[in-house]
Write an enzyme that holds these catalytic residues in place. Structure first.
Site, PDB file in Angstrom:
ATOM      1  CG  ASP A 162      -1.719   2.413   6.607  1.00  0.00           C
ATOM      2  OD1 ASP A 162      -2.036   2.115   5.436  1.00  0.00           O
ATOM      3  OD2 ASP A 162      -2.054   3.464   7.154  1.00  0.00           O
ATOM      4  CE  LYS A 174     -13.213  17.391  -5.671  1.00  0.00           C
ATOM      5  NZ  LYS A 174     -11.951  16.880  -6.253  1.00  0.00           N
ATOM      6  CD  GLU A 175     -15.370  14.122  -1.868  1.00  0.00           C
ATOM      7  OE1 GLU A 175     -14.177  14.379  -1.622  1.00  0.00           O
ATOM      8  OE2 GLU A 175     -15.760  13.766  -2.993  1.00  0.00           O
ATOM      9  NE  ARG A 176     -10.445  13.445   4.629  1.00  0.00           N
ATOM     10  CZ  ARG A 176      -9.504  12.754   3.992  1.00  0.00           C
ATOM     11  NH1 ARG A 176      -8.294  13.269   3.832  1.00  0.00           N
ATOM     12  NH2 ARG A 176      -9.766  11.560   3.509  1.00  0.00           N
ATOM     13  CG  ASP A 227      -1.564   7.612   0.787  1.00  0.00           C
ATOM     14  OD1 ASP A 227      -0.879   8.635   0.829  1.00  0.00           O
ATOM     15  OD2 ASP A 227      -2.192   7.249  -0.237  1.00  0.00           O
ATOM     16  CD  GLU A 270      -4.345  10.641   5.016  1.00  0.00           C
ATOM     17  OE1 GLU A 270      -4.393  11.876   5.015  1.00  0.00           O
ATOM     18  OE2 GLU A 270      -4.980   9.943   4.202  1.00  0.00           O
ATOM     19  CG  ASP A 312      -1.679   1.199   1.475  1.00  0.00           C
ATOM     20  OD1 ASP A 312      -2.277   1.698   0.500  1.00  0.00           O
ATOM     21  OD2 ASP A 312      -1.719   1.694   2.617  1.00  0.00           O
ATOM     22  CE  LYS A 325      -3.961  17.453   0.616  1.00  0.00           C
ATOM     23  NZ  LYS A 325      -4.300  16.156   0.053  1.00  0.00           N
ATOM     24  CB  SER A 357      -3.605   7.745  -3.259  1.00  0.00           C
ATOM     25  OG  SER A 357      -3.980   7.612  -1.913  1.00  0.00           O
TER      26      SER A 357
HETATM   27 MG   LIG Z   1      -2.857   3.092   3.749  1.00  0.00          MG
END
Ligand SMILES: [Mg+2]
Length: 253
Positions: free
Chosen positions: A182, A53-55, A10, A17, A8, A84, A123
């Site tokens: 993760d 955007k939703e966040r 992120d 993050e 993965d 961003k 992502s």
């Molecule tokens: Mg991840």
């Protein structure tokens, strides 16, 4: 076909993050002259909302803050998110996003042993490519067999689609393929694709559930950065790190 490691992006390659996306959001808020910033705790809550955007829109709706743009939340969140993303890519490409312990070491080790290594993420492709380029050596980057990311599949994690695509595209045997994830959604995707997985907890996934992980650790470890086993099998080597033999023990479990 030999053994394979699917990663993965992120939270596994880098703690994107906390040290990437959150930093970039707060820089935009500063640039746009907003009076608020997101704390790590606030961001942890907002991560329940999928999509940048939703966040932003969820935060504005919940708090009533004025984002400008004549009160048009769609226009505002789109402008914020566009800037961003630029900042995030810049953070990554200028090497200011720290790689997670052990990633560089483990990728080198399994590549040298002839394993197939690929990244499977939901992502954006450009982000994933930038993060991978930042966390492994150029020679290792060139030997990575594939980056499966973004909208290559319709159903994102926790659906198994991106892992099934990687298995199919690279001609891998699921029984010889191990995943490092993760998050709960990522681990569920790997399991649904029939893949054994190791979990390396990241900043915001410590309370996630990993019912099917073979092992859960706090990181892959590096000399001076010992690994703590949180759950499952203890597959650490004699030096207390996760190495190729650790992954082979997961496959054999
Ligand atoms: Mg991840």
């Amino acid at each position: 076909m030999g053994k394979a490691l699917l990663l993965d992006c992120d939270g596994v390659l880098a703690d994107t993050e906390e040290f990437g996306h959150l930093v970039a959001f707060n820089q935009v808020f500063d640039e746009f002259g907003y009076p608020f910033r997101w704390s790590k705790e606030e961001y942890a809550r907002l991560l329940k909302v999928g999509g940048g955007k939703e966040r932003v829109r969820a935060y504005a709706t919940a708090t009533g803050v004025d984002l400008g743009f004549d009160g048009d939340l769609v226009v505002a969140s789109t402008a914020i998110h566009r800037r961003k993303t630029e900042i995030y890519i810049e953070l990554v490409t200028t090497g200011r996003l720290p790689e997670r312990p052990g990633i560089r070491r483990l990728v080198d080790e399994v590549l040298d042993a002839g394993w197939t290594v690929a990244v499977a993420s939901t992502s954006a492709l450009e982000s994933v490519r930038s993060v991978l380029r930042a966390v492994v050596d150029p020679e290792a980057f060139a030997r990575v067999a594939g980056i499966f990311a973004g909208d290559v599949v319709e159903n994102k994690k926790p659906a198994p689609d991106v892992y099934l695509l990687a298995l199919d595209a690279l001609g891998l045997d699921p029984a010889d393929t191990v995943v490092i994830e993760d998050s709960e959604a990522g681990a569920a995707a790997a399991h649904a694709a029939g893949l054994k997985h190791l979990v390396t907890l990241s900043s915001f996934t410590g309370t996630d559930a990993f019912p099917d992980a073979t092992a859960v650790v706090d990181s892959l470890g590096d000399p001076g950065v010992p690994v703590r086993v949180q759950d499952g099998l203890d597959v650490r080597n004699a030096a207390g790190l996760i190495d190729r033999a650790s992954l082979e023990r997961i496959l054999a479990s």
